[in-house]
Scaffold this active site. Structure first.
Site, short mmCIF file in Angstrom:
data_model
loop_
_atom_site.label_atom_id
_atom_site.label_comp_id
_atom_site.label_asym_id
_atom_site.label_seq_id
_atom_site.Cartn_x
_atom_site.Cartn_y
_atom_site.Cartn_z
N LYS A 1 -6.47 -5.29 -2.56
CA LYS A 1 -5.09 -5.02 -2.17
C LYS A 1 -5.02 -3.62 -1.57
O LYS A 1 -5.38 -2.64 -2.22
CB LYS A 1 -4.18 -5.12 -3.40
CG LYS A 1 -2.73 -4.74 -3.10
CD LYS A 1 -1.82 -5.02 -4.27
CE LYS A 1 -0.41 -4.53 -3.98
NZ LYS A 1 0.50 -4.82 -5.10
N LYS B 1 -4.90 -8.93 0.30
CA LYS B 1 -3.52 -8.63 0.65
C LYS B 1 -3.44 -7.29 1.36
O LYS B 1 -4.05 -6.34 0.87
CB LYS B 1 -2.71 -8.59 -0.65
CG LYS B 1 -1.26 -8.24 -0.50
CD LYS B 1 -0.63 -8.08 -1.84
CE LYS B 1 0.78 -7.56 -1.65
NZ LYS B 1 1.34 -7.03 -2.84
C1 PBG Z 1 3.69 -5.17 -6.82
C2 PBG Z 1 3.63 -5.96 -5.57
C3 PBG Z 1 3.91 -5.57 -4.25
C4 PBG Z 1 3.79 -6.72 -3.45
C5 PBG Z 1 3.42 -7.76 -4.30
N1 PBG Z 1 3.30 -7.26 -5.60
C6 PBG Z 1 4.36 -4.29 -3.68
C7 PBG Z 1 3.59 -3.06 -3.78
O1 PBG Z 1 2.39 -3.06 -4.10
O2 PBG Z 1 4.22 -2.04 -3.54
C8 PBG Z 1 4.04 -6.81 -1.96
C9 PBG Z 1 4.42 -8.14 -1.44
C10 PBG Z 1 5.02 -8.16 -0.07
O3 PBG Z 1 5.10 -7.13 0.64
O4 PBG Z 1 5.45 -9.25 0.35
N2 PBG Z 1 2.65 -4.32 -7.08
ZN ZN Z 2 3.03 -2.63 -8.70
#
Ligand code: PBG
Ligand code: ZN
Length: 332
Positions: A200, A254
């Protein structure tokens, strides 16, 4: 081999029937997972302005969406909670009467066969908006990795006790999968799988989501825990390998579109591991905005985008278009 005019690539593109016969990338409704935002209250369907067509939903409204997801045969839903109160440690995240726990129970008693996944993190529950417990060292405030792990385990157990089928930790803490695995096993939930947000990235494409989930960090950013987009693909492979060693059953990359190379590398390196990709909020909103201006055809661009993610190697796609795609795919 003889070349032109013997070899003519256009022969297999001549009509829809032959194109369909030789098509090599296929999409099914069950490939898609629908993210849903849930908050307390009744009759609430609050539009998210940066994500046209998406809403914060109270549980009664959420059930309309999950019924639809169930009847369309989508792969599952993933829940994000917007709690009533926040504190420095995100305590309500593991409360049995928390908003996500309540939503899981309601969905499971309404449509027991619909796969319910929970995103497991603290950023929606902490008053500072970071994905764990803060600590200060040498004048720098940062998320304390090891202090955050027990809370992740507790949150996972409380989701599964409420009825969640699959846990998806998204906080990028080192050791999070291992901590969750042992907490689940300790609670008697050794059969509940974990889908780790393994690779991620610290991405500006999450912008609209942070409006939707009210989870933006109040100061600083997530660069000390989420991956650097400029890191080599091999770093993603290390992240995946560690999560698998800790007991992850499924892996996620992601965002999706700017990281198709990562999807391909992970899939080629770990071919037996189910791989998901998250087509994130910014990827959604960009296409929505262009379509609203009449600059491109939303339905066609979305299908092409999903085909690209699938072709890159992800068999599961988390996307805010999951329901529309399932509808489109079952009518053709
Ligand atoms: C929480 C999380 C996030 C997303 C999914 N789980 C946001 C982040 O890491 O700030 C993003 C999903 C999206 O942008 O559609 N950690
Ligand atoms: Zn988070």
């Amino acid at each position: 081999m003889s070349e032109f005019p013997i070899q003519r690539m256009r022969r297999l593109r001549m009509n829809p029937a032959v194109r369909r016969l030789v098509q090599q990338t296929h999409l099914r409704p069950s490939n898609f997972i629908m993210p849903l935002f849930v908050r307390s209250g009744e009759g609430i369907r609050q539009p998210i302005s940066s994500m046209p067509g998406q809403f914060q939903l109270s549980v009664d409204q959420l059930l309309q969406e999950t019924q639809k997801a169930d009847s369309l045969g989508v792969g599952g839903v993933i829940l994000f909670g917007i709690p009533n109160s926040k504190d420095p440690e995100g305590a309500v995240a593991s409360h049995d009467n928390g908003i996500v726990q309540e939503a899981i129970r309601a969905i499971k008693s309404d449509t027991p066969n619909l796969l319910v996944i929970t995103d497991l993190c603290f950023c929606e529950y902490t008053d500072h908006g970071h994905c764990g417990i803060l600590t200060e060292s040498n004048g720098q405030v940062t998320v304390d990795n090891d202090l955050t792990l027990p809370g992740l385990g507790a949150q996972a157990v409380s989701h599964v006790q409420a009825g969640a089928d699959l846990i998806a930790p998204s906080g990028m803490m080192d050791g999070m999968v291992g901590a969750i695995r042992s907490a689940l096993d300790g609670g008697g939930f050794q059969d509940t799988p974990i889908m780790s947000y393994a690779a991620k990235y610290s991405s500006a494409y999450y912008g609209p989501f942070r409006d939707a989930a009210e989870s933006a960090p109040h100061s600083g950013d997530r660069k000390t825990y989420q991956m650097d987009p400029a890191s080599a693909a091999a770093q993603a492979l290390r992240e995946v390998e560690l999560d698998l060693q800790e007991g992850a059953d499924m892996i996620m990359v992601k965002p999706a579109l700017a990281y198709l190379d990562i999807i391909t590398r992970v899939n080629q390196t770990f071919p037996g591991v189910p791989l998901a990709a998250y087509n994130v909020s910014g990827e959604y909103s960009m296409i929505k905005a262009a379509a609203a201006s009449g600059w491109l055809d939303e339905q066609q661009v979305v299908m092409e985008t999903m085909t690209a993610i699938r072709r890159a190697g992800a068999e599961i796609i988390l996307t805010y278009w999951a329901m529309e795609l399932a509808e489109q795919l079952s009518s053709c």
